[in-house]
Scaffold this active site. Structure first.
Site, short mmCIF file in Angstrom:
data_model
loop_
_atom_site.label_atom_id
_atom_site.label_comp_id
_atom_site.label_asym_id
_atom_site.label_seq_id
_atom_site.Cartn_x
_atom_site.Cartn_y
_atom_site.Cartn_z
N CYS A 1 0.85 -1.18 0.00
CA CYS A 1 0.00 0.00 0.00
C CYS A 1 0.89 1.24 0.00
O CYS A 1 2.03 1.21 0.44
CB CYS A 1 -0.94 0.09 1.19
N ARG B 1 3.63 -0.23 -4.94
CA ARG B 1 3.50 -0.84 -3.61
C ARG B 1 2.15 -1.54 -3.41
O ARG B 1 1.93 -2.21 -2.41
CB ARG B 1 3.65 0.23 -2.55
N TRP C 1 -3.12 -2.55 -1.46
CA TRP C 1 -2.91 -3.98 -1.72
C TRP C 1 -3.75 -4.67 -0.66
O TRP C 1 -3.43 -4.64 0.53
CB TRP C 1 -1.43 -4.35 -1.58
N ASN D 1 -1.44 1.98 6.18
CA ASN D 1 -0.68 0.82 5.69
C ASN D 1 -0.39 -0.08 6.88
O ASN D 1 -0.11 0.42 7.96
CB ASN D 1 0.68 1.25 5.13
N GLY D 2 -0.36 -1.39 6.65
CA GLY D 2 -0.06 -2.31 7.74
C GLY D 2 -1.29 -3.13 8.09
O GLY D 2 -2.26 -3.17 7.32
N GLU E 1 15.69 -18.38 -9.07
CA GLU E 1 15.38 -16.98 -9.37
C GLU E 1 14.81 -16.83 -10.79
O GLU E 1 13.86 -16.09 -11.01
CB GLU E 1 16.66 -16.13 -9.19
N LYS F 1 11.15 -15.30 -11.53
CA LYS F 1 10.90 -14.16 -12.42
C LYS F 1 9.80 -14.51 -13.42
O LYS F 1 8.90 -13.72 -13.67
CB LYS F 1 12.16 -13.76 -13.20
N GLU G 1 6.34 -14.78 -11.65
CA GLU G 1 5.84 -13.48 -11.17
C GLU G 1 5.20 -12.66 -12.27
O GLU G 1 4.15 -12.08 -12.08
CB GLU G 1 7.02 -12.64 -10.64
N HIS H 1 15.25 -37.46 -9.43
CA HIS H 1 14.52 -37.94 -8.26
C HIS H 1 13.05 -37.54 -8.30
O HIS H 1 12.38 -37.50 -7.27
CB HIS H 1 15.18 -37.42 -6.98
N LYS I 1 5.33 -4.66 -4.28
CA LYS I 1 6.78 -4.55 -4.23
C LYS I 1 7.33 -4.72 -2.82
O LYS I 1 8.34 -5.38 -2.60
CB LYS I 1 7.17 -3.17 -4.78
C1 G6P Z 1 8.19 -9.06 -2.59
C2 G6P Z 1 8.72 -8.59 -3.93
C3 G6P Z 1 9.94 -9.42 -4.32
C4 G6P Z 1 10.99 -9.34 -3.22
C5 G6P Z 1 10.43 -9.76 -1.87
C6 G6P Z 1 11.39 -9.45 -0.74
O1 G6P Z 1 7.66 -10.33 -2.70
O2 G6P Z 1 7.72 -8.69 -4.92
O3 G6P Z 1 10.48 -8.92 -5.53
O4 G6P Z 1 12.07 -10.16 -3.56
O5 G6P Z 1 9.23 -9.04 -1.60
O6 G6P Z 1 11.54 -8.06 -0.66
P1 G6P Z 1 12.77 -7.32 -0.05
O7 G6P Z 1 12.44 -5.86 -0.19
O8 G6P Z 1 12.87 -7.74 1.39
O9 G6P Z 1 13.99 -7.69 -0.82
#
Ligand code: G6P
Length: 609
Positions: free
Chosen positions: A2, A27, A75, A101-102, A482, A486, A489, A505, A604
Site C-alpha cells: 500500500c 506498492r 494492496w 498501511n499495515g 530466481e 521471475k 511473477e 529424483h 513490491k
Molecule cells: C516481494 C517482492 C519481491 C521481493 C520480496 C522481498 O515479494 O515482490 O520482488 O524479492 O518481496 O523483498 P525485499 O524488499 O525484502 O527484498
C-alpha cells in the site's frame, strides 16, 4: 505494501495528490482513493482498480479552497479490493478520514467494542476502526492530538497512518509503527508519504518517523512527538536520488530499464569498496571487530533476496570458510531458531521494510545474534534496526519483480565473503583475483545485455508453453530458482527451479517435448555434471534452452537454443548469468500481454506477514 501520500499547502488539489500517489502504485495497485480538505469539508473519492487506469475524479478538480488531503493506493488484506474497502475510511460523521498501511491485528475486538458503543462500519477493513476510535475519543471530549494518540495506543499490529478532519482545515496527523512514514519539508508546504519516491518531485528534505512516533503537519512545518505527546527531535535528511531515477526514461517498462541499469548498479555496489593494497573490501558500515568474531552466518530474507542469500551461502562457505545457513525469514521467526554464540545474522532486503525479515532480525537479536543488513533503500527500517550493514546503492527499484537489487546484493555478498575470507587466511593473490574480476563485472554486464535480441527471439518461440523447468548446480542453483520466480511473477507461467542432480529424483517425470528446460551451464567447474543432466533430458525428448559460458562448445551442441554469457570465475557467474534470465521472463511476459511492472496479486514491498 500500500502507498500513502499526503499534502498540506498552497498547491493542494486532486492533481497533485494523484500525481504523487502514482509514484507509489508499485506498492499496491488494486484500488485507490483520495480525501481532499476543501474549506470546512472533506471530499472523498475512491475507486477499485488501478490509479493509472485513467479514471480521474472530475468533480474534485479545481477546488480553490482546497488546503490539502491524503491519498492511498491499496494492496488488499482485509476485504476485497472494491470501492467500499478502498481507503480513505471515514468515521460515523464522515468528517474524519484515515489512510493506513499495515495490519491492525486486534481490529475484530476493537470493532465489536465500537459497535456496542454505537459506531456503524461501512467497510470490511481493519483500518476503519482507527477512524472510529479517534471519533470516540473526540466524542468523549479529548483534544484532537490526545484522541489520536490514545487511539494509536489501542492498536496492536503495524501501521503507517494519516488522518484529516473537516473541522481542522490545514492539519494532517500521521504516525508510524512498523510501516514507514516519511515527512517532506517543502517551502511553505509539508508532505508525507510511505516512501520518499512520492516526495522527491517537490522536496529532497525529509524526516523519517521512527516506530512509536506521531506528527502534526501544517503548511508551515511539522511537530513530532511520541505516543505520550512528549516532543521528539528529528534530523532533516536529504534524499539522494532525483526524479529521473523513478521515471521510465524512455523504456517501455521499469523492469526493462532496471535490467539495463545493471552495469551501473553493479559498479555502485562495489564503488569505493575495493582496497587493492590490502586485497580486501572496505565495508565502512560494519565494525571490523564484529566480523572478526564471526563463527557462523545465518542469512534471513524473502523472495528474490532469499535467492541472493543462497548465493551468499556458497560465497561465504567457499571464499571465507564460514559455515552459513539461509532461512526464509518467516520460517526462521516462528521455528524457535538456535542461535549459537558468534552467529552473525545477515538480513538481505531490497526495500528494507519486509515485515518477516524485520521480525526475523528482531528475533535473532533477542537470542543474542549480531545483525547486519544488506539493503537498497537508505534509511529503511531493517537498515536502521540492524544499525550496521552495507547498502547496495542500486537506486529506486520500481518494477515489482526485483532485478538490479539481486545483482547488487550478490556483489555486496562477494565483497563481504572476501573481507571475512581475508580475516580468516584467504591468500592475497586469491583475493586480488576476485577483486579484479569484480571490477570487470560492469563491462561484462554490458556484454551480457547484448544478448537481448537473442533472448527475445527465444522468448517469442516459447511464450506459449504452460510450464518451464530451470536447472542449475552450485552457484547456478539459486539462479534456477530466481529464473523460475521471475517467469512465474510476471508471465504467470508455472516454472520450477531445481538442483540439476535432483531432476532424476522426480521432476524428470515432467519432461516431454513441450516442456522447455532452461539449463544454467555457465560455471566451468561443474560443466561435465551439467552435461550429463542435459543428456538425460534429451534422451526423454525434452527441449533445452542453454545458458552457456562464452567459448564453450559442448553445451550448445546439446541445446535447441543457446544464450551465451561472458566467461567469469565460478563465484561471479550469478551476477552475469541472471541477466539473460531476467530478459527471458520479461520478453515472455510482454509477448503474453502481461502487465510486467505490476503483476497481478503482487506488491513490491511486503510490510505484512
Ligand atoms: C516481494 C517482492 C519481491 C521481493 C520480496 C522481498 O515479494 O515482490 O520482488 O524479492 O518481496 O523483498 P525485499 O524488499 O525484502 O527484498
Amino acid at each position: 505494501m500500500c502507498g500513502i501520500f499526503g499534502y498540506v499547502g498552497p498547491h493542494a488539489g486532486v492533481e497533485l495528490l494523484v500525481e504523487n500517489l502514482k509514484r507509489l502504485e508499485y506498492r499496491g495497485y488494486d484500488s485507490w482513493g483520495v480525501c481532499l480538505g476543501v474549506g470546512g469539508a472533506l471530499e472523498l473519492h475512491r475507486r477499485a482498480g488501478r490509479l493509472s487506469s485513467g479514471d480521474m475524479p472530475e468533480q474534485l478538480r479545481g477546488a480553490d479552497t482546497c488546503w490539502g488531503g491524503i491519498a492511498h493506493t491499496r494492496w488488499a488484506t482485509h476485504g476485497a479490493p472494491n470501492q467500499r474497502n478502498a481507503h480513505p475510511h471515514v468515521d460515523c460523521t464522515g468528517r474524519l478520514a484515515v489512510v493506513h498501511n499495515g495490519i491492525i491485528e486486534n481490529h475484530a475486538a476493537l470493532r465489536e467494542t465500537l459497535k456496542q458503543e454505537g459506531h456503524c462500519f461501512e467497510s470490511e477493513t481493519d483500518t476503519e476502526v482507527i477512524a472510529h476510535l479517534i471519533e470516540e475519543g473526540l466524542r468523549e471530549g479529548a483534544d484532537l492530538r490526545s484522541a489520536f494518540l490514545d487511539a494509536l495506543k489501542l492498536l496492536e499490529g503495524t501501521y503507517g497512518v494519516g488522518v484529516v478532519l473537516a473541522d481542522r482545515p490545514g492539519l494532517i496527523l500521521v504516525a508510524r509503527h512498523g510501516s514507514p512514514m516519511v515527512i517532506g519539508a517543502g517551502r511553505g508546504e509539508t508532505l508525507v508519504a510511505s516512501d520518499p519516491a512520492a516526495l522527491v518531485a517537490r522536496t529532497r528534505d525529509v524526516v523519517y518517523l521512527d516506530d512509536g512516533e506521531a506528527a502534526l503537519l501544517s503548511a508551515d512545518g511539522f511537530e513530532t512527538c511520541d505516543l505520550t505527546a512528549a516532543p521528539t527531535n528529528k534530523v532533516i535528511e536529504r534524499i539522494k536520488f532525483d526524479l529521473p531515477a523513478i521515471e521510465k526514461g524512455g523504456y517501455p517498462h521499469f523492469m526493462l530499464k532496471e535490467i539495463f541499469e545493471q552495469p551501473d548498479t553493479i559498479r555502485n555496489a562495489f564503488r569505493g569498496r575495493v582496497l587493492r593494497e590490502e586485497g580486501t573490501a572496505k565495508l565502512g558500515g560494519i565494525e571490523p571487530s564484529l566480523l572478526r568474531r564471526v563463527r557462523r552466518c545465518h542469512i534471513l530474507a524473502c523472495g528474490t533476496s532469499w535467492h541472493a542469500g543462497l548465493v551468499g551461502k556458497y560465497l561465504l562457505e567457499n571464499l571465507a570458510r564460514v559455515p552459513t545457513q539461509v532461512s526464509y525469514a518467516a520460517e526462521f521467526r516462528y521455528a524457535s531458531p538456535v542461535i549459537e554464540p558468534g552467529t552473525l545474522v545477515i538480513a538481505i532486503s531490497q526495500s528494507g521494510e519486509t515485515a518477516d525479515t524485520l521480525a526475523g532480525v528482531r528475533e535473532a537479536r533477542l537470542r543474542g545474534a549480531d545483525a547486519i543488513g544488506i539493503c537498497n533503500v537508505v534509511g529503511s527500517t531493517i537498515a536502521r534496526e540492524c544499525g550496521q550493514g552495507v547498502y547496495i546503492h542500486a537506486g529506486p527499484e520500481i518494477g515489482v519483480a526485483s532485478t538490479k537489487a539481486f545483482t547488487g546484493q550478490i556483489v555486496v555478498l562477494l565483497l563481504l565473503a572476501i573481507h571475512i575470507g581475508r580475516m580468516r587466511g584467504m591468500p592475497l593473490r586469491e583475493a586480488l583475483r576476485y577483486l579484479d574480476a569484480i571490477e570487470r563485472l560492469p563491462q561484462q554486464a554490458e556484454q551480457a545485455l547484448a544478448c537481448n535480441g537473442d533472448v527475445k527471439r527465444v522468448a517469442l518461440e516459447y511464450a506459449d508453453r504452460p510450464n518451464f523447468l530451470y536447472i542449475g548446480r552450485l552457484y547456478e542453483y539459486p539462479l534456477a530458482l530466481e529464473g523460475a520466480l521471475k517467469l512465474k511473477e510476471i508471465s504467470y507461467i508455472h516454472a520450477e527451479g531445481i538442483p540439476a542432480a535432483e531432476l532424476k529424483h522426480g521432476p524428470i517425470a515432467l519432461v516431454e517435448p513441450r516442456m522447455p528446460t532452461v539449463v544454467l551451464g555457465a560455471q566451468e567447474g561443474i560443466l561435465d555434471k551439467m552435461l550429463s543432466n542435459v543428456q538425460e533430458i534429451r534422451a526423454r525428448g525434452g527441449s533445452i534452452i542453454a545458458l552457456a559460458r562464452e567459448g564453450d562448445r559442448r553445451l550448445p551442441e546439446l541445446a535447441e537454443q543457446t544464450i551465451t554469457v561472458p566467461a567469469v570465475a565460478d563465484p561471479l557467474v550469478p551476477v552475469l548469468a541472471t541477466i539473460p534470465l531476467q530478459l527471458l521472463a520479461y520478453h515472455i511476459a510482454v509477448e503474453r500481454g502481461c502487465d510486467v511492472d505490476k503483476p497481478r496479486n503482487l506488491a513490491k514491498s511486503v510490510t505484512v506477514e
